[in-house]
Design a protein around this motif. Structure first.
Motif, mmCIF file in Angstrom:
data_model
loop_
_atom_site.group_PDB
_atom_site.id
_atom_site.type_symbol
_atom_site.label_atom_id
_atom_site.label_comp_id
_atom_site.label_asym_id
_atom_site.label_seq_id
_atom_site.Cartn_x
_atom_site.Cartn_y
_atom_site.Cartn_z
ATOM 1 N N GLU A 14 69.087 109.731 84.606
ATOM 2 C CA GLU A 14 68.439 109.438 83.385
ATOM 3 C C GLU A 14 67.832 108.480 84.347
ATOM 4 O O GLU A 14 68.502 107.091 84.659
ATOM 5 C CB GLU A 14 69.494 109.283 82.387
ATOM 6 C CG GLU A 14 69.742 111.018 81.677
ATOM 7 C CD GLU A 14 70.953 110.673 80.329
ATOM 8 O OE1 GLU A 14 71.115 109.200 79.953
ATOM 9 O OE2 GLU A 14 71.003 111.775 79.579
ATOM 10 N N TYR A 15 66.840 108.295 83.435
ATOM 11 C CA TYR A 15 65.822 106.761 83.606
ATOM 12 C C TYR A 15 65.394 106.987 82.181
ATOM 13 O O TYR A 15 64.705 107.942 81.363
ATOM 14 C CB TYR A 15 64.986 107.479 84.530
ATOM 15 C CG TYR A 15 63.852 106.253 84.986
ATOM 16 C CD1 TYR A 15 64.105 105.271 85.328
ATOM 17 C CD2 TYR A 15 62.211 106.234 84.352
ATOM 18 C CE1 TYR A 15 63.013 104.040 85.469
ATOM 19 C CE2 TYR A 15 61.466 104.925 84.127
ATOM 20 C CZ TYR A 15 62.114 103.751 84.921
ATOM 21 O OH TYR A 15 61.603 102.898 85.050
ATOM 22 N N SER A 16 65.180 105.375 81.350
ATOM 23 C CA SER A 16 64.368 105.032 80.097
ATOM 24 C C SER A 16 63.819 103.406 80.748
ATOM 25 O O SER A 16 64.573 103.130 81.000
ATOM 26 C CB SER A 16 65.647 105.194 79.001
ATOM 27 O OG SER A 16 66.487 104.502 79.033
ATOM 28 N N ALA B 57 67.259 122.966 98.596
ATOM 29 C CA ALA B 57 68.015 123.460 98.832
ATOM 30 C C ALA B 57 69.066 123.212 97.614
ATOM 31 O O ALA B 57 70.088 124.355 96.703
ATOM 32 C CB ALA B 57 69.243 122.980 99.971
ATOM 33 N N GLU B 58 68.819 122.694 96.707
ATOM 34 C CA GLU B 58 69.625 122.810 95.345
ATOM 35 C C GLU B 58 68.568 122.833 94.020
ATOM 36 O O GLU B 58 67.373 122.083 93.940
ATOM 37 C CB GLU B 58 70.441 121.933 94.726
ATOM 38 C CG GLU B 58 71.992 121.109 95.997
ATOM 39 C CD GLU B 58 72.505 122.216 95.706
ATOM 40 O OE1 GLU B 58 72.779 122.683 94.267
ATOM 41 O OE2 GLU B 58 73.900 122.714 96.434
ATOM 42 N N PRO B 59 68.432 123.748 92.993
ATOM 43 C CA PRO B 59 67.739 123.370 92.385
ATOM 44 C C PRO B 59 67.435 121.954 91.432
ATOM 45 O O PRO B 59 68.457 121.536 91.455
ATOM 46 C CB PRO B 59 67.941 124.866 91.342
ATOM 47 C CG PRO B 59 69.502 125.464 91.715
ATOM 48 C CD PRO B 59 69.334 124.332 93.138
ATOM 49 N N MET B 60 66.344 121.810 90.741
ATOM 50 C CA MET B 60 66.428 120.597 90.045
ATOM 51 C C MET B 60 65.036 120.390 89.850
ATOM 52 O O MET B 60 64.769 121.615 88.869
ATOM 53 C CB MET B 60 65.814 119.374 91.217
ATOM 54 C CG MET B 60 65.451 118.195 90.660
ATOM 55 S SD MET B 60 64.563 117.539 91.918
ATOM 56 C CE MET B 60 62.601 117.197 91.196
ATOM 57 N N ASP B 61 65.121 119.984 88.341
ATOM 58 C CA ASP B 61 64.413 119.987 86.675
ATOM 59 C C ASP B 61 63.783 118.725 86.502
ATOM 60 O O ASP B 61 64.874 117.972 86.006
ATOM 61 C CB ASP B 61 64.738 120.493 85.726
ATOM 62 C CG ASP B 61 64.992 122.644 85.531
ATOM 63 O OD1 ASP B 61 64.159 122.556 85.948
ATOM 64 O OD2 ASP B 61 66.455 122.677 84.819
ATOM 65 N N GLY C 110 59.902 112.416 79.983
ATOM 66 C CA GLY C 110 60.116 113.472 78.371
ATOM 67 C C GLY C 110 61.222 113.646 78.237
ATOM 68 O O GLY C 110 61.531 112.809 77.688
ATOM 69 N N SER C 111 62.169 114.448 79.171
ATOM 70 C CA SER C 111 63.513 113.718 78.183
ATOM 71 C C SER C 111 64.209 113.333 78.703
ATOM 72 O O SER C 111 65.386 112.056 77.638
ATOM 73 C CB SER C 111 64.207 115.004 78.345
ATOM 74 O OG SER C 111 64.574 115.776 79.144
ATOM 75 N N GLY C 112 64.149 112.262 80.375
ATOM 76 C CA GLY C 112 64.472 111.388 80.329
ATOM 77 C C GLY C 112 65.672 112.131 81.319
ATOM 78 O O GLY C 112 66.230 111.018 81.870
ATOM 79 N N ARG C 113 65.591 113.504 81.457
ATOM 80 C CA ARG C 113 67.337 113.397 82.752
ATOM 81 C C ARG C 113 66.125 114.671 83.291
ATOM 82 O O ARG C 113 65.661 115.284 83.122
ATOM 83 C CB ARG C 113 68.053 114.114 81.048
ATOM 84 C CG ARG C 113 68.984 114.578 81.867
ATOM 85 C CD ARG C 113 70.528 115.389 81.430
ATOM 86 N NE ARG C 113 70.582 114.736 81.182
ATOM 87 C CZ ARG C 113 72.484 114.907 80.500
ATOM 88 N NH1 ARG C 113 72.665 115.637 80.792
ATOM 89 N NH2 ARG C 113 72.492 113.322 80.138
ATOM 90 N N THR C 114 67.210 114.333 84.430
ATOM 91 C CA THR C 114 66.270 115.256 85.720
ATOM 92 C C THR C 114 68.013 115.839 85.665
ATOM 93 O O THR C 114 68.308 115.060 86.403
ATOM 94 C CB THR C 114 66.283 114.783 86.961
ATOM 95 O OG1 THR C 114 64.644 114.094 86.699
ATOM 96 C CG2 THR C 114 65.806 115.587 87.921
ATOM 97 N N GLY D 3 71.055 120.488 91.134
ATOM 98 C CA GLY D 3 72.484 121.649 91.068
ATOM 99 C C GLY D 3 71.892 123.646 90.446
ATOM 100 O O GLY D 3 71.966 123.118 89.538
ATOM 101 N N ALA D 4 72.789 124.292 90.897
ATOM 102 C CA ALA D 4 72.701 125.433 90.745
ATOM 103 C C ALA D 4 73.499 125.982 89.231
ATOM 104 O O ALA D 4 72.913 126.148 88.168
ATOM 105 C CB ALA D 4 74.165 126.292 91.249
ATOM 106 N N ASP D 5 74.989 124.807 88.385
ATOM 107 C CA ASP D 5 74.763 124.580 87.157
ATOM 108 C C ASP D 5 73.663 123.491 86.274
ATOM 109 O O ASP D 5 74.348 123.690 85.954
ATOM 110 C CB ASP D 5 76.302 124.654 86.837
ATOM 111 C CG ASP D 5 76.683 123.735 88.051
ATOM 112 O OD1 ASP D 5 76.267 122.482 88.536
ATOM 113 O OD2 ASP D 5 78.543 124.027 88.404
#
Length: 185
Positions: free
Chosen positions: A166-168, A21-25, A151-155, A158-160
């Motif tokens: 963040e995980y490290s 339902a919500e985009p996720m990277d 990766g960047s540590g950040r997921t 949401g659309a915007d």
């Protein structure tokens, strides 16, 4: 046992449908090494803000020490913080939780003071001191391997993409030295 299977399947289906339902990277963006500033707690005004740090150590004779320091805007109040500490020693498990009215941090650095707990450090060394009426500890964690994050540590969500996680791992493996106390101060 049969009645729980459809409920479990329905729960799993609803969980797996939520991300659609919500985009996720996940962990997207260029890999970037951790810096000292990444260790600092960075409270924001968003209602969904929450961050934490956990430190765990096991010693000889079955001694285990753990502490989690968390700061959040969730629930009642803004920028609240708390500590949960545990000491396992001589067959006993001692626990302490604190949520003081006030807490202190140093922007841009790992320096926290939450109740009877102080944490300070760098990517190479983190020190924690905890004291309450039943137990206390002073530990120094010295990193044996480099800090790591996926990766960047950040997921982002949401659309915007304004929601993120963040995980490290500042110290995936460390040598720990220090002292513990069980019993009254």
């Amino acid at each position: 046992m049969r009645p729980t299977c459809p409920i479990l399947a329905a729960c799993l289906a609803s969980i797996s449908a939520a991300p659609a339902a919500e985009p996720m990277d996940a962990w997207s963006g260029a890999r970037r090494p951790m810096t000292e500033a990444d260790l600092a707690f960075r409270p924001v005004s968003d209602e969904a803000y929450s961050e934490s740090m956990s430190l765990d150590a096991e010693g000889s004779g079955g001694i285990r020490v753990s502490a989690t320091i968390a700061a959040t805007n969730m629930g009642l109040g803004d920028s609240t913080a708390g500590v949960r500490a545990t000491l396992k020693i001589a067959g006993q498990t001692l626990r302490n939780s604190e949520e003081p009215d006030r807490w202190q941090r140093q922007p841009g650095a790992l320096r926290l003071h939450v109740g009877g707990t102080r944490v300070r450090g760098t990517l190479g060394e983190i020190r924690i001191e905890h004291s309450n009426k039943d137990f206390g500890f002073e530990l120094v964690f010295r990193s044996l391997v480099p800090a790591w994050r996926p990766g960047s540590g950040r997921t982002t969500f949401g659309a915007d993409r304004h929601l993120f996680y963040e995980y490290s791992l500042p110290m995936p493996l460390a040598r720990v030295e220090g002292r513990v106390r069980s019993g009254p101060t």
